[in-house]
Design a protein around this motif. Structure first.
Motif, PDB file in Angstrom:
ATOM      1  N   PHE A   1      -0.653  15.128  -7.351  1.00 38.22           N
ATOM      2  CA  PHE A   1      -1.675  14.084  -7.247  1.00 38.22           C
ATOM      3  C   PHE A   1      -1.047  12.722  -7.022  1.00 38.22           C
ATOM      4  N   GLY A   2       0.272  12.640  -6.980  1.00 41.15           N
ATOM      5  CA  GLY A   2       0.896  11.331  -6.934  1.00 41.15           C
ATOM      6  C   GLY A   2       1.814  11.084  -5.768  1.00 41.15           C
ATOM      7  N   HIS A   3       1.798  11.948  -4.750  1.00 44.38           N
ATOM      8  CA  HIS A   3       2.747  11.722  -3.668  1.00 44.38           C
ATOM      9  C   HIS A   3       2.402  10.494  -2.839  1.00 44.38           C
ATOM     10  N   ALA A   4       1.192  10.007  -2.927  1.00 49.51           N
ATOM     11  CA  ALA A   4       0.818   8.793  -2.211  1.00 49.51           C
ATOM     12  C   ALA A   4       1.471   7.551  -2.824  1.00 49.51           C
ATOM     13  N   ALA A   5       1.857   7.642  -4.082  1.00 50.39           N
ATOM     14  CA  ALA A   5       2.486   6.494  -4.746  1.00 50.39           C
ATOM     15  C   ALA A   5       3.816   6.133  -4.091  1.00 50.39           C
ATOM     16  N   TYR A   6       4.583   7.131  -3.698  1.00 51.96           N
ATOM     17  CA  TYR A   6       5.884   6.862  -3.080  1.00 51.96           C
ATOM     18  C   TYR A   6       5.706   6.325  -1.668  1.00 51.96           C
ATOM     19  N   PHE A   7       4.660   6.761  -1.003  1.00 48.30           N
ATOM     20  CA  PHE A   7       4.289   6.227   0.299  1.00 48.30           C
ATOM     21  C   PHE A   7       3.966   4.742   0.160  1.00 48.30           C
ATOM     22  N   GLY A   8       3.203   4.390  -0.871  1.00 44.54           N
ATOM     23  CA  GLY A   8       2.838   2.999  -1.118  1.00 44.54           C
ATOM     24  C   GLY A   8       4.015   2.142  -1.535  1.00 44.54           C
ATOM     25  N   VAL A   9       4.893   2.686  -2.355  1.00 44.71           N
ATOM     26  CA  VAL A   9       6.082   1.938  -2.780  1.00 44.71           C
ATOM     27  C   VAL A   9       6.953   1.624  -1.563  1.00 44.71           C
ATOM     28  N   GLY A  10       7.107   2.591  -0.676  1.00 45.97           N
ATOM     29  CA  GLY A  10       7.879   2.350   0.544  1.00 45.97           C
ATOM     30  C   GLY A  10       7.230   1.311   1.436  1.00 45.97           C
ATOM     31  N   ALA A  11       5.907   1.337   1.528  1.00 44.67           N
ATOM     32  CA  ALA A  11       5.196   0.343   2.335  1.00 44.67           C
ATOM     33  C   ALA A  11       5.362  -1.059   1.754  1.00 44.67           C
ATOM     34  N   PHE A  12       5.243  -1.180   0.441  1.00 48.08           N
ATOM     35  CA  PHE A  12       5.445  -2.486  -0.190  1.00 48.08           C
ATOM     36  C   PHE A  12       6.874  -2.974   0.000  1.00 48.08           C
ATOM     37  N   ALA A  13       7.839  -2.067  -0.094  1.00 51.17           N
ATOM     38  CA  ALA A  13       9.235  -2.464   0.104  1.00 51.17           C
ATOM     39  C   ALA A  13       9.464  -2.959   1.528  1.00 51.17           C
ATOM     40  N   ALA A  14       8.849  -2.306   2.508  1.00 46.94           N
ATOM     41  CA  ALA A  14       9.003  -2.739   3.893  1.00 46.94           C
ATOM     42  C   ALA A  14       8.378  -4.120   4.100  1.00 46.94           C
ATOM     43  N   VAL A  15       7.220  -4.360   3.495  1.00 48.64           N
ATOM     44  CA  VAL A  15       6.574  -5.666   3.620  1.00 48.64           C
ATOM     45  C   VAL A  15       7.409  -6.743   2.944  1.00 48.64           C
ATOM     46  N   HIS A  16       7.936  -6.444   1.766  1.00 51.20           N
ATOM     47  CA  HIS A  16       8.768  -7.436   1.078  1.00 51.20           C
ATOM     48  C   HIS A  16      10.074  -7.680   1.824  1.00 51.20           C
TER      49      HIS A  16
ATOM     50  N   THR B   1       2.456  14.088 -12.223  1.00 46.76           N
ATOM     51  CA  THR B   1       2.393  13.310 -10.979  1.00 46.76           C
ATOM     52  C   THR B   1       1.175  12.390 -10.979  1.00 46.76           C
ATOM     53  N   LEU B   2       0.071  12.858 -11.518  1.00 46.93           N
ATOM     54  CA  LEU B   2      -1.117  12.010 -11.628  1.00 46.93           C
ATOM     55  C   LEU B   2      -0.841  10.826 -12.558  1.00 46.93           C
ATOM     56  N   ALA B   3      -0.167  11.070 -13.661  1.00 42.32           N
ATOM     57  CA  ALA B   3       0.136  10.000 -14.607  1.00 42.32           C
ATOM     58  C   ALA B   3       1.059   8.956 -13.987  1.00 42.32           C
ATOM     59  N   LEU B   4       2.056   9.393 -13.229  1.00 41.40           N
ATOM     60  CA  LEU B   4       2.966   8.444 -12.592  1.00 41.40           C
ATOM     61  C   LEU B   4       2.244   7.613 -11.529  1.00 41.40           C
ATOM     62  N   ALA B   5       1.368   8.241 -10.777  1.00 42.60           N
ATOM     63  CA  ALA B   5       0.601   7.497  -9.773  1.00 42.60           C
ATOM     64  C   ALA B   5      -0.337   6.494 -10.432  1.00 42.60           C
ATOM     65  N   GLU B   6      -0.987   6.894 -11.499  1.00 41.28           N
ATOM     66  CA  GLU B   6      -1.891   5.981 -12.208  1.00 41.28           C
ATOM     67  C   GLU B   6      -1.116   4.852 -12.887  1.00 41.28           C
ATOM     68  N   LEU B   7       0.099   5.129 -13.315  1.00 40.30           N
ATOM     69  CA  LEU B   7       0.938   4.083 -13.901  1.00 40.30           C
ATOM     70  C   LEU B   7       1.228   3.004 -12.865  1.00 40.30           C
ATOM     71  N   LEU B   8       1.586   3.410 -11.660  1.00 40.72           N
ATOM     72  CA  LEU B   8       1.824   2.433 -10.602  1.00 40.72           C
ATOM     73  C   LEU B   8       0.537   1.690 -10.235  1.00 40.72           C
ATOM     74  N   HIS B   9      -0.565   2.423 -10.207  1.00 39.95           N
ATOM     75  CA  HIS B   9      -1.855   1.804  -9.893  1.00 39.95           C
ATOM     76  C   HIS B   9      -2.267   0.790 -10.960  1.00 39.95           C
ATOM     77  N   ALA B  10      -1.983   1.088 -12.211  1.00 34.36           N
ATOM     78  CA  ALA B  10      -2.335   0.165 -13.296  1.00 34.36           C
ATOM     79  C   ALA B  10      -1.384  -1.031 -13.360  1.00 34.36           C
ATOM     80  N   LEU B  11      -0.133  -0.836 -12.936  1.00 34.67           N
ATOM     81  CA  LEU B  11       0.835  -1.928 -12.981  1.00 34.67           C
ATOM     82  C   LEU B  11       0.630  -2.949 -11.868  1.00 34.67           C
ATOM     83  N   ALA B  12       0.087  -2.524 -10.754  1.00 31.42           N
ATOM     84  CA  ALA B  12      -0.019  -3.394  -9.580  1.00 31.42           C
ATOM     85  C   ALA B  12      -0.745  -4.712  -9.855  1.00 31.42           C
ATOM     86  N   PRO B  13      -1.906  -4.728 -10.538  1.00 34.70           N
ATOM     87  CA  PRO B  13      -2.558  -6.021 -10.774  1.00 34.70           C
ATOM     88  C   PRO B  13      -1.799  -6.925 -11.747  1.00 34.70           C
ATOM     89  N   HIS B  14      -0.965  -6.348 -12.582  1.00 36.69           N
ATOM     90  CA  HIS B  14      -0.261  -7.137 -13.591  1.00 36.69           C
ATOM     91  C   HIS B  14       1.051  -7.715 -13.076  1.00 36.69           C
TER      92      HIS B  14
END
Length: 136
Positions: free
Chosen positions: A55-70, A117-130
């Motif tokens: 349930f969390g493989h999209a998180a690594y896709f997003g982390v890579g996208a953010f790294a490319a933007v930064h 995997t769901l917990a790790l994805a939700e952890l990244l999702h919850a950390l993003a606004p903070h």
């Protein structure tokens, strides 16, 4: 199967010639489709071949996208990093974050793997606004 190398060669040739064959908006759509196809193939490999529901493989896709933007905006937005290297930065960052999360999640199988995997994805999702300084 004897025509597979020829088919691969023709496909690569068409992809290389694509920028000269279509308009800019169609090229953008083709790139988006290839990215989505790669994302779907990753899920198909993990779930279909390996039998592990993630349930969390999209998180690594997003982390890579953010790294490319930064990386693109690094050094005050002056573009000191060459543009062709940006996907490599995103891919390497996604790989490292996937390896770190995979170390913990692959210790379990079945429902436990899916929940980790769901917990790790939700952890990244919850950390993003903070983490406004990181995520903007």
């Amino acid at each position: 199967m004897k025509y597979a190398p020829l088919l691969l060669l023709v496909t690569v040739a068409v992809l290389i010639a694509l920028p000269w064959l279509v308009s800019g908006s169609m090229l953008n759509a083709a790139v988006q489709m290839l990215i989505a196809a790669l994302f779907a193939m990753a899920f198909g490999l993990l779930c279909g071949q390996a039998g592990m529901l993630s349930f969390g493989h999209a998180a690594y896709f997003g982390v890579g996208a953010f790294a490319a933007v930064h990386a693109m905006n690094a050094f005050g937005g002056e573009g000191l990093l060459p543009t062709p290297l940006l996907p490599l930065v995103g891919g390497a960052t996604g790989l490292v974050s996937g390896l770190l999360a995979g170390y913990f999640s692959t210790k379990r199988t079945g429902v436990y793997f899916a929940m980790i995997t769901l917990a790790l994805a939700e952890l990244l999702h919850a950390l993003a606004p903070h983490l406004k300084t990181v995520f903007g």
